[in-house]
Design an enzyme around this catalytic site. Structure first.
Site, PDB file in Angstrom:
ATOM      1  N   SER A  33       0.807  -1.229   0.000  1.00 18.10           N
ATOM      2  CA  SER A  33       0.000   0.000   0.000  1.00 18.10           C
ATOM      3  C   SER A  33       0.834   1.271   0.000  1.00 18.10           C
ATOM      4  O   SER A  33       0.304   2.359  -0.225  1.00 18.10           O
ATOM      5  CB  SER A  33      -0.947   0.013   1.199  1.00 18.10           C
ATOM      6  OG  SER A  33      -1.955  -0.934   1.018  1.00 18.10           O
ATOM      7  N   LYS A  71       0.450   3.366  -3.014  1.00 18.55           N
ATOM      8  CA  LYS A  71      -0.766   4.155  -3.288  1.00 18.55           C
ATOM      9  C   LYS A  71      -0.484   5.653  -3.389  1.00 18.55           C
ATOM     10  O   LYS A  71      -0.934   6.300  -4.332  1.00 18.55           O
ATOM     11  CB  LYS A  71      -1.833   3.859  -2.232  1.00 18.55           C
ATOM     12  CG  LYS A  71      -2.411   2.454  -2.364  1.00 18.55           C
ATOM     13  CD  LYS A  71      -3.464   2.179  -1.297  1.00 18.55           C
ATOM     14  CE  LYS A  71      -4.233   0.901  -1.545  1.00 18.55           C
ATOM     15  NZ  LYS A  71      -3.462  -0.341  -1.392  1.00 18.55           N
ATOM     16  N   TYR A  96      -2.365  -2.975 -10.960  1.00 21.66           N
ATOM     17  CA  TYR A  96      -2.435  -2.641  -9.539  1.00 21.66           C
ATOM     18  C   TYR A  96      -1.574  -3.601  -8.713  1.00 21.66           C
ATOM     19  O   TYR A  96      -0.782  -3.179  -7.862  1.00 21.66           O
ATOM     20  CB  TYR A  96      -3.889  -2.667  -9.077  1.00 21.66           C
ATOM     21  CG  TYR A  96      -4.057  -2.585  -7.581  1.00 21.66           C
ATOM     22  CD1 TYR A  96      -3.878  -1.387  -6.906  1.00 21.66           C
ATOM     23  CD2 TYR A  96      -4.382  -3.715  -6.839  1.00 21.66           C
ATOM     24  CE1 TYR A  96      -4.023  -1.313  -5.525  1.00 21.66           C
ATOM     25  CE2 TYR A  96      -4.530  -3.647  -5.461  1.00 21.66           C
ATOM     26  CZ  TYR A  96      -4.337  -2.444  -4.811  1.00 21.66           C
ATOM     27  OH  TYR A  96      -4.484  -2.381  -3.450  1.00 21.66           O
ATOM     28  N   TYR A 142      -4.881   3.150   7.215  1.00 22.81           N
ATOM     29  CA  TYR A 142      -6.032   2.250   7.319  1.00 22.81           C
ATOM     30  C   TYR A 142      -7.060   2.788   8.328  1.00 22.81           C
ATOM     31  O   TYR A 142      -7.235   4.010   8.399  1.00 22.81           O
ATOM     32  CB  TYR A 142      -5.574   0.826   7.702  1.00 22.81           C
ATOM     33  CG  TYR A 142      -4.595   0.239   6.748  1.00 22.81           C
ATOM     34  CD1 TYR A 142      -4.958  -0.090   5.434  1.00 22.81           C
ATOM     35  CD2 TYR A 142      -3.269  -0.009   7.128  1.00 22.81           C
ATOM     36  CE1 TYR A 142      -4.033  -0.635   4.538  1.00 22.81           C
ATOM     37  CE2 TYR A 142      -2.352  -0.561   6.243  1.00 22.81           C
ATOM     38  CZ  TYR A 142      -2.740  -0.865   4.949  1.00 22.81           C
ATOM     39  OH  TYR A 142      -1.839  -1.402   4.081  1.00 22.81           O
ATOM     40  N   VAL A 158       1.253  -3.514   4.106  1.00 24.69           N
ATOM     41  CA  VAL A 158       1.250  -4.776   4.847  1.00 24.69           C
ATOM     42  C   VAL A 158       2.606  -5.464   4.883  1.00 24.69           C
ATOM     43  O   VAL A 158       2.790  -6.425   5.635  1.00 24.69           O
ATOM     44  CB  VAL A 158       0.215  -5.775   4.297  1.00 24.69           C
ATOM     45  CG1 VAL A 158      -1.192  -5.329   4.639  1.00 24.69           C
ATOM     46  CG2 VAL A 158       0.399  -6.000   2.820  1.00 24.69           C
TER      47      VAL A 158
END
Lengths: 342, 342, 342, 342
Positions: free
Chosen positions: D82, D85, D214, D266, D284
């Site tokens: 992540s 992102k 992705y 998150y 993660v």
């Protein structure tokens, strides 16, 4: 006064349950089986309910012919609590008609996980069997039906109507419960104000009086015997099987039974409809009204409740009932042959 | 082959609808009334459905005695779509038993506003009548019942079972619809993957095959005549009134009817249960299966749909049906006297 | 009394905005641009707000050095409404400490679509900037800080504290607004009772008094000039730039600014944080507190509101402010070079 | 090649952290404190992550002047997960502009309890820092920016861009992770199809390619040293402090930091913004990008995660950082005096 209906039918041997003695044996067996259950906890949000005796357990049956059977603590009074909801709804339907009533309150289950959401997509309470809907039905009875009555007069008026459903048996009122309910009712006041914010009530509604009226209906007292007659009146299309009085129109009864079927057992309603398939309504005092349409009304009472708020012994009794008899709405008449057709 | 059941009962004059000719007149009137409706739009998410003829309108009736009546476009084939859901559910109950099935899928309506929430509080699809639940039921049939079968074999096996519900009438398959459904099914794939994430499927489920199997069940073809027999088999406790074959156990039928009652009409299910009070299931092809338990099965078909996805003419037919006859689950047998008891 | 701080710094030429005259020109231009806006509607749920004059428009600026500039209707009193929320929160932090306060109320935005959900996953109100959280903060001030005070004493005590934030300028109180707010507050009573049901309040909370106290805080009166000093005190780490009095600890200020940043503009908070990037709080009287940390406090006031409840002219002013100056929290100091660094 | 910027500033003694040696001592202390933490579990949904070494712990710092310090496992490669992102979002802003990007994806946190709800009230993903939003940003990069490129070309193109953010350090790619992610991605496929159902993507999007793209971005590899330079580029308004290359516009950086601030951690994002007040993004694999605007970038890496998915040691490091230094966005510059201003 002798029950004229009962005697007339007896002469004709036309009872809906031809062998009532045999049927009673089953009820007795089921009563004793359920009596041994020790699960559940009595409601504790007000002291009057918290003091309830866990051992109390009564079952009363009244057929649409007026045949009756009772066993256990059937004369001990308890407060109606949520069992008043189908009664006020029935009265509102009768007095105001379904179109007026359902202009203010919906006709559908709310879905299990979303009891927090007070209002449905039309900004009405989902149905008259949940608190928000029942508060609203009380506002209809208070504001639209004989609005000139004082709150005291309206209370008598409603109690008389309920009494007619029960063959003119007298209902009581527990003032201590009323005062405690009114004191402990944070959720209900929240609902009440939330609905006023969303203009759910009819014009001229006095919220405080309406809430009091709602708590008063919940605080009426009856017992298993009396409530079984009410259930029988619903089973019999609105005609009391004891007095043969026509108390409700068939279409009012139809609507009440439809919503007891889909919404009567709190968050267990969906599973109850699937498993038991009978219109029923439970209350936190441990009472349960059960209607076998065209056959009989039943009332069970036992204070210990499961986590969803339904009487543990009452639930067990219903599940056993449906195992033994072809009473499930969708039991087949011809072919569910291992079940009794009493 | 002559219908032995029908003939036998005819000799005994024991038909559930004694004056069938009179009943037919009502059906005909209701048919013509509904025919004049021009509301609704045909489903348009795949071209095959978008090309449907808005004028098509058929009604077929089959009583539990096997008496039949049809009017309109009753032989034109249409795809089952969601009308396959009660059939796959019935088959799963029959083959795997209710305990296995309901270990994977719930038994309750999802609540009207929350169709976005795929899974209930137990992380299961709410019931077998919604897409998520039906996909899961397909995975059960594919993975747990005769797992050695190929997808082609399983398809034949299921189609044969459906055919037995319909008195061995042959069902068809529309491959163009299947291919289009599979292509257009973003929502269903989203559901499928979401359920896999939450470990909803039985072990060894092949999601791709399971989705294909689901789309194939939706793409089976039948017509009003055939579907009315299926509905009649459900009305008759699982015994086909044409062949007298016992296709489903009574308890399977009970479960199917319970969930058609509470969940069969998409987001209109709650209101339909309240107003019409009959187990029914609609599909986007415009078909509607209607069961009058212990009396008859009905299938209506008309492609134009209302915004909630139910056939406009079908809905109108049902509401008229319940006005004329005491078919509502909670109509009182004795006292709903202005209604006909056919 | 002369502003000692201002004078001292002026001698040293150490002002945070070295060329204040130039800066004033920008503010004036922005003022006149916003004045021409005619969008929005004044709040109408109580008559006192509904009678507000749409033409009123004022802007006051106070730097952390105590330099001040005002233009427009800066001396017309308005009620604080939701602009009181960061003030009661700041006082609660100061008096009770962040650990006690956040034992009762959360620190996060509630998410835009879910303003109906009163409580977060810990069963606390999401944050002190929404009604539920502010009511709770009032209960903390009432019940935990000097609990021996009467409601009247507590009101004076809080008003004095607010006044210290404003350089000892005097605040007013609009009793008509208070009485109307209390009358019209269905939603707030619903929140209040709902939170009591969920045991959100500290023990011994008197809900009725707590609600009254909340409405009283909302009904305090100030004007742009006064409010800009409060904002400047927040910009200055809790030290009033007019009196040099240390009113709040730096960590209290940090917490207040963090939550004004993420939750201060109703359902527009997320977008405001993204676009404008400054801690701010709006109220339905049309006021807006804006803090440029380490630089200045601003108060704008104009009654017409957009559909989300924020002042139309105030929003326009903020967006223009951030276009002209590098005030966005994440504007780069070195490289956002087309913007002025005043 | 010598860092020209660094040398130039060193001569001028104009470093943002004048006493870097002293600052390093603090970082070292914090490193060793966090090292002793044994909480958390490594991600286990794919075997490659499940095999991560719990002992790995590295911290790299890079100031906007290009001063650097590293301690621990700072050269061990990990997958971005992540942490990719904010990078894809930054690139999309740079290449397509904020108006195009935010036509497809929102700018607000989704609210803590509702991560199940994929789309906001505009039927867009809530923001680019959650999976749904990041998948959509990938579709924008794939479909709208140089659409003629093959997937392979697009991957190289994006990786080169990321590399420029990192001072031209080379990134890697972990193909085993890519293949596993693609296999295990039920939730992501569910999101992907759900968004296609709601027509969230730009026209001509190939969903399968977009999902692969992705997963590829998530499977790129870097280490603490490299990622700290990326963070420093964000801290420095888009100009890489190592190469002095202008990689991002200041407004792109502002938007990235705003959403890292409100949505980067998150379901802990709201609390992190309140407590730590710095833009950050965790993944993660245990990595965490932390930006101290106008001062420095930090990257920490330690695989064990808390239940919300954030690195336990990384979180502890951040909380300690904010206790020692006045880095919280709303720390007051003048008066938070017990904290160091490094």
């Amino acid at each position: 006064a002798p029950n004229i209906v009962l005697i007339t039918r007896a002469f004709r041997s036309q009872f809906v349950i031809p062998d009532f003695q045999d049927f009673i044996k089953d009820i007795e067996e089921m009563y004793w089986t359920a009596k041994s259950i020790t699960d559940g906890k009595v409601a504790s949000y007000i002291p009057q309910l918290a003091r309830a005796n866990c051992d109390n357990w009564g079952v009363s049956v009244c057929t649409i012919d007026g045949q009756r059977f009772s066993i256990g603590d059937v004369n001990v009074p308890f407060t109606l609590q949520s069992c008043s909801k189908p009664l006020t709804y029935a009265m509102a339907l009768e007095m105001l008609g379904p179109d007026v009533v359902h202009q203010y309150v919906g006709t559908e289950p709310s879905g299990r996980n979303f009891n927090e959401l007070v209002l449905d997509h039309n900004m009405k309470p989902h149905n008259p069997m949940i608190n928000a809907g029942a508060i609203l039905v009380c506002s209809l009875l208070k504001t639209l039906d004989k609005p000139e009555m004082t709150l005291a007069e309206k209370f008598d008026y409603v109690m008389s109507f309920f009494s007619r459903l029960a063959g003119h048996e007298a209902l009581g009122f527990n003032n201590a419960v009323f005062l405690s309910e009114r004191e402990a009712a944070d959720r209900n006041y929240a609902l009440g104000f939330y609905m006023r914010e969303h203009k759910c009530y009819p014009e001229k509604t006095n919220l405080r009086e309406c809430m009091d009226f709602y708590f008063q209906c919940c605080s009426m007292e009856a017992n298993c015997d009396i409530m079984s007659i009410m259930a029988a009146t619903l089973a019999n299309g609105g005609i009391c099987p004891i007095t043969d009085e026509k108390v409700l129109r068939p279409d009012s009864v139809r609507n009440v039974l439809s919503l007891m079927h889909s919404c009567g057992m709190y968050d267990y309603s969906g599973q109850f409809a699937f498993k038991v398939g009978l219109p029923a309504k439970s209350g936190v005092s441990g009472a349960m009204l059960i209607v076998v349409p065209n056959v009989m009304g039943i009332c069970t009472w036992s204070p210990p409740l499961d986590p969803l708020g339904n009487s543990c012994r009452g639930l067990q009794f219903c599940e056993e009932l449906i195992k033994r008899f072809n009473f499930h709405k969708y039991d087949n008449i011809r072919y569910a042959s291992h079940k009794k057709d009493p």
